[in-house]
Write an enzyme that holds these catalytic residues in place. Sequence first.
Site, PDB file in Angstrom:
ATOM      1  N   HIS A  56       1.146  -0.883   0.473  1.00  0.00           N
ATOM      2  CA  HIS A  56       0.069  -0.225  -0.154  1.00  0.00           C
ATOM      3  C   HIS A  56       0.894   1.269  -0.347  1.00  0.00           C
ATOM      4  CE1 HIS A  56      -2.288   3.118   2.423  1.00  0.00           C
ATOM      5  NE2 HIS A  56      -3.115   3.002   0.738  1.00  0.00           N
ATOM      6  N   GLU A  59       1.598   2.072  -3.229  1.00  0.00           N
ATOM      7  CA  GLU A  59       1.223   2.888  -4.182  1.00  0.00           C
ATOM      8  C   GLU A  59       0.904   3.738  -3.814  1.00  0.00           C
ATOM      9  OE1 GLU A  59      -3.065   3.281  -3.361  1.00  0.00           O
ATOM     10  OE2 GLU A  59      -3.213   1.464  -3.134  1.00  0.00           O
ATOM     11  N   HIS A  60       1.389   4.386  -2.747  1.00  0.00           N
ATOM     12  CA  HIS A  60       1.354   6.140  -2.483  1.00  0.00           C
ATOM     13  C   HIS A  60       2.363   6.344  -3.800  1.00  0.00           C
ATOM     14  CE1 HIS A  60      -1.600   7.225   1.155  1.00  0.00           C
ATOM     15  NE2 HIS A  60      -1.976   5.964   0.819  1.00  0.00           N
ATOM     16  N   GLU A 136      -4.027   8.151   7.455  1.00  0.00           N
ATOM     17  CA  GLU A 136      -4.943   7.624   6.392  1.00  0.00           C
ATOM     18  C   GLU A 136      -5.438   6.428   7.244  1.00  0.00           C
ATOM     19  OE1 GLU A 136      -5.589   4.423   2.530  1.00  0.00           O
ATOM     20  OE2 GLU A 136      -3.905   5.983   2.464  1.00  0.00           O
TER      21      GLU A 136
END
Length: 427
Positions: A56, A59-60, A136
């Site tokens: 993840h 992905e950022h 987040e």
Amino acid sequence: MHARQPALAEPVRFFSLANGLDVVVVSDRRAPVVTHMVWYRNGSADDPAGKSGIAHFLEHLMFKGTAKWPAGEFSKIVAGYGGQENAFTSYDYTAYFQRVPKEHLRAMMDYEADRMTGLSFDESVVGPERDVVLEERRMRVDADPASQLGEEFSAALFFHHPYGTPIIGWEHEIERLNRDDAFAYYQRFYTPENAILVVAGDTDAEEVRRLAEETYGRIAARGEAPVRNRPSEPDPRASRRVQLNDPRVQQPSLRRGWLTPTYTSGTRGEVLALELVSEILGGGTTSRLYRRLCVEQELAAGANAYFMGSMVDRAALQISASPRPGVEMAAMEAGLDAALADFLRDGPTELELARARTRLVAETVFARDNQSSLARIFGSSLAVGETVEDVLEWPQRIEAVTREAVIEAARRYLRPDRSVTGLLLPA
């Protein structure tokens, strides 16, 4: 439930480039737009031990630019085209997509091919972006009791397999992720052999092949696709319960789950039967649990079921319910237990089975109205090891599942001694 796509007006084309990139083309001529998606066969379950959240996190970082496209520049270009872009990470794959007017398809391919190999890993962006991920997580999990229970529930359901680790990662491990971790992960998984290009929309296989050869085809092959190294989840031998009490809880809820096989790890007939078990038990207001708990006995405010058979290693069939105001959780759970026991004893009626088949097939028809759904259905299926034919033949296969197969699958996997139950309650 996993909605699939029935036979389309134009055939779905599949081919591979010389460097190993798989390509799926789904022609959809109803509007002059295309959805362009790149799927990588890696997700959070492929995070190295002790580095949860790296898929993840990467992905950022994929939006932090390359030498050719500095951070933010391509997003402005897509917006200028009137298009949309985004990305998401799941347990078994990571995907990046854009939806733009068809004349800009080449630009999308050029961009994704560039960041498949040329991603910037400047220290100046790694630390701040890690802080973004941590924030987040705080917003999505720490501020939401239901999400906190969800993490504990998954960890109990998958106590050995990485499916029990949250996709976003554990906070204490995210804090230690660094540039070298991200770069090593990128080097391992972001290769043409590990990727699937899906293009759905106003185009055809010949055009997509030509553009793909001119962009992705220039990327050198890296050899064999990386192998997923994951531990195997043992079969459960005891029921487990997880309970979270929190003063912020306004609506108590219950969830229950059972481990099941998947389309790629089990017998396809069993998994198709489990699709129907899920739909019969909790697929809407005519489902068995909703009628029994919400309408007839007035114990629950809502009840539903969920099943996702398209996973790599193990799947889970889950049900959830919330008690009506004034109804104790124990009373609702007793009603739920009784309803499940009746279902395991008697199975579904022929009417319930027919309705469930009809609903599942109808949803695949409705999926044709959304171009992005077409791309996602094929991309997610191929990313976990299924084929184009598996997707296209799914409606016919679901229609052929017998009542006896449904009963057998339910009795085998939905036993009480294999279940995990999670309770979300006020303080």
